[in-house]
Scaffold this motif. Structure first.
Motif, PDB file in Angstrom:
ATOM      1  N   VAL A   4       8.820  -7.233  -2.487  1.00 48.91           N
ATOM      2  CA  VAL A   4       7.498  -6.618  -2.374  1.00 48.91           C
ATOM      3  C   VAL A   4       6.937  -6.405  -3.773  1.00 48.91           C
ATOM      4  O   VAL A   4       7.578  -5.789  -4.622  1.00 48.91           O
ATOM      5  CB  VAL A   4       7.560  -5.280  -1.614  1.00 48.91           C
ATOM      6  CG1 VAL A   4       6.164  -4.677  -1.481  1.00 48.91           C
ATOM      7  CG2 VAL A   4       8.207  -5.466  -0.237  1.00 48.91           C
ATOM      8  N   ILE A 103       4.683  -1.252   5.128  1.00 50.52           N
ATOM      9  CA  ILE A 103       5.218  -2.311   4.261  1.00 50.52           C
ATOM     10  C   ILE A 103       6.491  -2.885   4.877  1.00 50.52           C
ATOM     11  O   ILE A 103       6.675  -4.096   4.983  1.00 50.52           O
ATOM     12  CB  ILE A 103       5.539  -1.748   2.856  1.00 50.52           C
ATOM     13  CG1 ILE A 103       4.271  -1.213   2.224  1.00 50.52           C
ATOM     14  CG2 ILE A 103       6.261  -2.776   1.999  1.00 50.52           C
ATOM     15  CD1 ILE A 103       3.657  -2.061   1.172  1.00 50.52           C
ATOM     16  N   SER A 107       6.980  -6.634   6.347  1.00 44.71           N
ATOM     17  CA  SER A 107       7.937  -7.526   5.678  1.00 44.71           C
ATOM     18  C   SER A 107       9.003  -8.037   6.643  1.00 44.71           C
ATOM     19  O   SER A 107       9.626  -9.052   6.397  1.00 44.71           O
ATOM     20  CB  SER A 107       8.562  -6.842   4.464  1.00 44.71           C
ATOM     21  OG  SER A 107       9.414  -5.808   4.877  1.00 44.71           O
ATOM     22  N   VAL A 118       1.012  -7.035  -2.357  1.00 45.65           N
ATOM     23  CA  VAL A 118       0.163  -5.934  -1.900  1.00 45.65           C
ATOM     24  C   VAL A 118      -0.964  -5.709  -2.912  1.00 45.65           C
ATOM     25  O   VAL A 118      -0.730  -5.291  -4.041  1.00 45.65           O
ATOM     26  CB  VAL A 118       0.995  -4.637  -1.740  1.00 45.65           C
ATOM     27  CG1 VAL A 118       0.131  -3.522  -1.151  1.00 45.65           C
ATOM     28  CG2 VAL A 118       2.224  -4.880  -0.855  1.00 45.65           C
ATOM     29  N   PHE A 131       2.075   2.809  -2.013  1.00 48.55           N
ATOM     30  CA  PHE A 131       2.321   1.367  -1.950  1.00 48.55           C
ATOM     31  C   PHE A 131       3.133   0.917  -3.159  1.00 48.55           C
ATOM     32  O   PHE A 131       4.036   0.097  -3.043  1.00 48.55           O
ATOM     33  CB  PHE A 131       1.010   0.585  -1.868  1.00 48.55           C
ATOM     34  CG  PHE A 131       0.357   0.656  -0.524  1.00 48.55           C
ATOM     35  CD1 PHE A 131       1.038   0.232   0.620  1.00 48.55           C
ATOM     36  CD2 PHE A 131      -0.932   1.139  -0.376  1.00 48.55           C
ATOM     37  CE1 PHE A 131       0.440   0.288   1.862  1.00 48.55           C
ATOM     38  CE2 PHE A 131      -1.542   1.200   0.864  1.00 48.55           C
ATOM     39  CZ  PHE A 131      -0.849   0.782   1.987  1.00 48.55           C
ATOM     40  N   ALA A 135       7.053  -0.756  -3.423  1.00 55.92           N
ATOM     41  CA  ALA A 135       7.245  -2.112  -3.956  1.00 55.92           C
ATOM     42  C   ALA A 135       8.434  -2.152  -4.895  1.00 55.92           C
ATOM     43  O   ALA A 135       8.850  -1.146  -5.451  1.00 55.92           O
ATOM     44  CB  ALA A 135       5.986  -2.550  -4.701  1.00 55.92           C
TER      45      ALA A 135
END
Ligand code: ADP
Ligand code: MG
Length: 246
Positions: A4, A103, A107, A118, A131, A135
């Protein structure tokens, strides 16, 4: 596991969406499975940049009116795109756990996804923090305007100090020379090293380029519309480097 990558900036309008869209497109054309999530809830525009007209978007998922699968649309090179909608307040009101859950769910949606990119909003709102925390790597886009560096530092500071984010990669955008990119990097990394004891990675410099503007007008990623242009080449190269990360 899916990697991510959040694309952020302190200041708005510096090129996050274009970096996200082109990174996603280039990775996909290099054979990777890619999902691109539009997480800029104030000014969602991945769909506009890509010329897509989705019927449903992330806000329908949040409101329980659509499943995750129902909002996926296909983008360039077979990538999956999760569109957002501008001005959705609901999204900003979600908790960190809910952002992280989104997320995670996206995923896990498909087995063939290697990267989830993102595209976040600018600044240090709670949703951006969530976010970025969710990640693995954070791209920070800056350009040559005084507030771009100070705002980027403010963002990195909060993410690092309050949210324990460690892996930052700076992208200089709209540079007029390689030297300008290096100067931007040294300005930002000097303060992160000194005040946060944090070492940044200098990922790429993207030139100021008419071809990129033209691609935006045609609603296509510059890496696809003008692959040989200066920005097209720099963004393809950026994606290659990202794909070499351990
Ligand atoms: P953000 O997502 O950070 O708000 P965008 O990616 O939407 O920024 O970029 C805003 C605008 O800036 C683009 O529509 C384009 O006109 C211009 N732009 C961004 N990067 C470049 C570049 N490298 N060369 C020329 N124009 C650029
Ligand atoms: Mg944007």
């Amino acid at each position: 596991p899916v990697k991510v990558i959040a694309v952020t900036s302190g200041k708005g309008g510096v090129g996050k969406t274009n970096v996200s869209v082109n990174l996603a497109t280039a990775l996909a054309s290099q054979g990777r499975g890619v999902m691109l999530l539009d997480a800029d809830l104030g000014l969602a525009n991945v769909d506009v940049v890509l010329g897509l007209s989705p019927r449903k978007n992330l806000s329908h998922v949040i409101d329980g009116e659509a499943s995750l699968e129902e909002v996926l649309v296909s983008g360039p090179e077979g990538m999956h795109v999760v569109p957002a909608s501008s001005g959705t307040q609901r999204m900003a009101e979600l908790s960190h756990a809910e952002h992280a859950g989104l997320i995670q769910s996206f995923s896990e949606l498909s087995h063939d996804i290697d990267y989830l990119i993102v595209d976040t909003a600018a600044g240090i709102s709670d949703s951006v923090m969530s976010f970025a925390r969710a990640a693995r790597e954070v791209l920070v886009v800056v350009c040559d305007e005084p507030s771009s560096i100070t705002d980027a530092y403010a963002l990195v500071k909060v993410l690092n100090r309050d949210h324990d984010v460690q892996r930052f990669h700076m992208v200089a955008n709209r540079v007029r020379s390689p030297r300008e990119g290096e100067e931007l990097f040294s300005k930002l990394s000097r303060v992160t090293t000194r005040f946060l004891d944090l070492t940044l990675d200098y990922l790429a410099a993207i030139p100021e380029d008419d071809a990129l503007r033209k691609a935006v007008q045609r609603q296509r990623p510059v890496v696809q519309a003008f692959p040989g242009s200066p920005s097209g080449r720099a963004l393809t190269d950026l994606a290659r480097r990202v794909d070499q990360w351990p």
